[in-house]
Enzyme design. Structure first.
Site, mmCIF file in Angstrom:
data_model
loop_
_atom_site.group_PDB
_atom_site.id
_atom_site.type_symbol
_atom_site.label_atom_id
_atom_site.label_comp_id
_atom_site.label_asym_id
_atom_site.label_seq_id
_atom_site.Cartn_x
_atom_site.Cartn_y
_atom_site.Cartn_z
ATOM 1 N N THR A 144 0.595 -1.228 0.219
ATOM 2 C CA THR A 144 -0.261 -0.025 -0.084
ATOM 3 C C THR A 144 1.017 1.338 -0.142
ATOM 4 O O THR A 144 0.553 2.322 -0.303
ATOM 5 C CB THR A 144 -0.692 -0.057 1.337
ATOM 6 N N THR A 194 -8.924 -0.911 -5.077
ATOM 7 C CA THR A 194 -8.638 0.411 -4.519
ATOM 8 C C THR A 194 -9.014 2.014 -5.665
ATOM 9 O O THR A 194 -9.844 1.241 -7.016
ATOM 10 C CB THR A 194 -7.090 0.935 -4.907
ATOM 11 N N TYR A 198 1.205 1.747 -8.023
ATOM 12 C CA TYR A 198 -0.255 0.720 -6.367
ATOM 13 C C TYR A 198 -1.462 0.382 -7.959
ATOM 14 O O TYR A 198 -1.676 -0.557 -7.550
ATOM 15 C CB TYR A 198 0.059 2.196 -5.880
HETATM 16 P P1 NDP Z 1 -2.324 -1.933 5.673
HETATM 17 O O1 NDP Z 1 -1.090 -0.610 4.708
HETATM 18 O O2 NDP Z 1 -2.752 -0.614 7.071
HETATM 19 O O3 NDP Z 1 -2.051 -3.057 5.987
HETATM 20 C C1 NDP Z 1 -1.566 -3.627 4.773
HETATM 21 C C2 NDP Z 1 -1.023 -5.060 4.715
HETATM 22 O O4 NDP Z 1 -0.629 -6.052 4.533
HETATM 23 C C3 NDP Z 1 -0.227 -5.306 6.289
HETATM 24 O O5 NDP Z 1 -0.571 -6.404 7.375
HETATM 25 C C4 NDP Z 1 1.079 -5.967 5.725
HETATM 26 O O6 NDP Z 1 2.020 -7.005 6.666
HETATM 27 C C5 NDP Z 1 0.623 -6.435 3.956
HETATM 28 N N1 NDP Z 1 1.669 -7.088 3.853
HETATM 29 C C6 NDP Z 1 2.320 -6.132 2.533
HETATM 30 N N2 NDP Z 1 3.175 -6.518 1.907
HETATM 31 C C7 NDP Z 1 2.902 -7.865 2.047
HETATM 32 C C8 NDP Z 1 3.843 -9.208 2.142
HETATM 33 N N3 NDP Z 1 4.791 -8.575 1.086
HETATM 34 N N4 NDP Z 1 3.407 -10.321 2.815
HETATM 35 C C9 NDP Z 1 2.502 -10.364 3.448
HETATM 36 N N5 NDP Z 1 1.677 -9.473 3.818
HETATM 37 C C10 NDP Z 1 2.132 -8.326 3.444
HETATM 38 O O7 NDP Z 1 -3.442 -1.766 4.439
HETATM 39 P P2 NDP Z 1 -4.977 -1.272 4.593
HETATM 40 O O8 NDP Z 1 -5.915 -2.514 5.380
HETATM 41 O O9 NDP Z 1 -5.003 0.239 4.778
HETATM 42 O O10 NDP Z 1 -5.508 -2.087 3.385
HETATM 43 C C11 NDP Z 1 -6.620 -3.014 2.938
HETATM 44 C C12 NDP Z 1 -7.395 -3.192 0.979
HETATM 45 O O11 NDP Z 1 -7.544 -2.082 1.479
HETATM 46 C C13 NDP Z 1 -5.688 -3.539 0.664
HETATM 47 O O12 NDP Z 1 -5.857 -4.125 -0.387
HETATM 48 C C14 NDP Z 1 -5.592 -1.765 0.409
HETATM 49 O O13 NDP Z 1 -4.820 -1.856 -1.230
HETATM 50 C C15 NDP Z 1 -6.775 -0.898 0.517
HETATM 51 N N6 NDP Z 1 -6.886 0.116 -0.018
HETATM 52 C C16 NDP Z 1 -6.375 1.170 1.054
HETATM 53 C C17 NDP Z 1 -6.785 2.505 0.677
HETATM 54 C C18 NDP Z 1 -6.086 3.248 1.985
HETATM 55 O O14 NDP Z 1 -5.853 4.081 2.047
HETATM 56 N N7 NDP Z 1 -4.731 2.926 3.323
HETATM 57 C C19 NDP Z 1 -7.116 2.969 -0.082
HETATM 58 C C20 NDP Z 1 -7.814 2.305 -0.800
HETATM 59 C C21 NDP Z 1 -8.155 0.481 -0.903
HETATM 60 P P3 NDP Z 1 2.843 -5.963 7.158
HETATM 61 O O15 NDP Z 1 2.289 -5.292 7.764
HETATM 62 O O16 NDP Z 1 3.972 -6.976 7.604
HETATM 63 O O17 NDP Z 1 3.779 -4.910 6.155
#
Ligand code: NDP
Length: 279
Positions: free
Chosen positions: A57, A96, A120
């Site tokens: 993200t 997204t 992204y």
């Molecule tokens: P966060 O950025 O809070 O969390 C991302 C999660 O993905 C974390 O648990 C992270 O783990 C995990 N992750 C990232 N890379 C890996 C990897 N290589 N292997 C395993 N786990 C991984 O995301 P949000 O909860 O904010 O977003 C949830 C969804 O919503 C996503 O699909 C995002 O694209 C979508 N979204 C988010 C927006 C926003 O404003 N945040 C806006 C629109 C859509 P770790 O902690 O270990 O890195």
């Protein structure tokens, strides 16, 4: 039992608060940069449903890490979806507003043409397409401007900066729906409970607002007297270009699932309370 990819993310944490009937996989269990390991986890757990709440993200960093973002946002979800299809179980994926180019000022419908502006958005779009190719009936839930008491998000950075600054310049010409992660978690669980669900849907908080006005509301509810100065996006250059129009038309989600747009103000009050930052 639901299998959730994501454990530490904003949405995943809110899912954890709401259900005991789920297994949450963190990076140590399934690294999305290894897509096959994600498929293996689905096969191993043989759940009743899979929700993918994990993603790469870091919008700006993605510009310099396109291959990693592609693996995590595109290849891994496709592998998860394929394994779910083999088991004959539902697959629910979070996407997204960044799949759109942000042109115009009308809310985007789920079937509107997509044209992401950066890495992204392109990798998230590739994830949507990979999921649709791999699974016969996936649900893809596009959301925007997610905030919660966990991780990093706009609300937490406004509280941090607002505590130190008397004035902040914030963009006024990007408009969208701030969305509490708590409401996304509720929506995902409702969708997961409906066995015949499928399709692409939008879900964001109402009413649509600019980042500048969202910041004003955060400062007001947190009793911070930081003054917000409106600036255009052109005065705040970032490595990845952002869509100006992030409005999402969420009506099809309401008609299909009875899930209405949440009021972001009320979610904001809850998050500020949880952070001990309410006025
Ligand atoms: P966060 O950025 O809070 O969390 C991302 C999660 O993905 C974390 O648990 C992270 O783990 C995990 N992750 C990232 N890379 C890996 C990897 N290589 N292997 C395993 N786990 C991984 O995301 P949000 O909860 O904010 O977003 C949830 C969804 O919503 C996503 O699909 C995002 O694209 C979508 N979204 C988010 C927006 C926003 O404003 N945040 C806006 C629109 C859509 P770790 O902690 O270990 O890195």
């Amino acid at each position: 039992m639901i299998l959730v990819f994501g454990k530490t993310g904003q949405v995943a944490k809110e899912l954890q608060r709401r259900t005991k009937n789920a297994i949450f996989l963190g990076r140590e269990d399934a690294d999305l940069s290894d897509p096959q390991s994600c498929a293996d986890q689905v096969t191993k757990h043989a759940p009743s449903c899979v929700i993918n709440a994990a993603a790469y993200t870091a919008v700006d960093r993605a510009e310099n890490e396109p291959d990693l973002a592609q693996k995590v946002n595109a290849e891994a979800p496709a592998h998860m979806a394929q394994a779910a299809q083999r088991l004959g179980i539902p697959f629910v994926h979070v996407s997204t507003d960044y799949v759109f180019d942000g042109a115009g000022n009308v809310p985007f419908q789920p079937n509107d043409p997509v044209a992401p502006l950066g890495v992204y958005g392109r990798t998230k779009l590739a994830g949507e397409m990979g999921v649709r190719d791999a699974h016969a009936t996936p649900v893809i839930l596009r959301t925007s401007w997610v905030f919660s008491a966990h991780g990093s998000n706009f609300v937490k950075s406004m509280l941090r900066h607002g505590a130190e600054k008397s004035e902040m310049k914030i963009v006024w010409d990007q408009i969208g729906g701030p969305t509490p992660a708590a409401d996304i978690a509720d929506a995902l669980l409702e969708i997961a409970s409906q066995r015949n669900a499928s399709g692409t849907y939008h879900f964001s908080g109402k009413s649509d607002v600019s980042w500048a006005d969202f910041a004003r509301e955060i400062f007001s509810l947190a009793d911070l007297d930081t003054r917000v100065v409106d600036i255009p996006t052109t005065d705040y250059p970032t490595p990845a270009q952002r869509p100006l129009n992030s409005r999402l038309d969420c009506s099809s989600l309401e008609s299909a699932f009875g899930i209405a747009r949440p009021e972001w103000r009320s979610g904001l009050q809850d998050v500020l309370k949880e952070l001990g930052a309410s006025a």
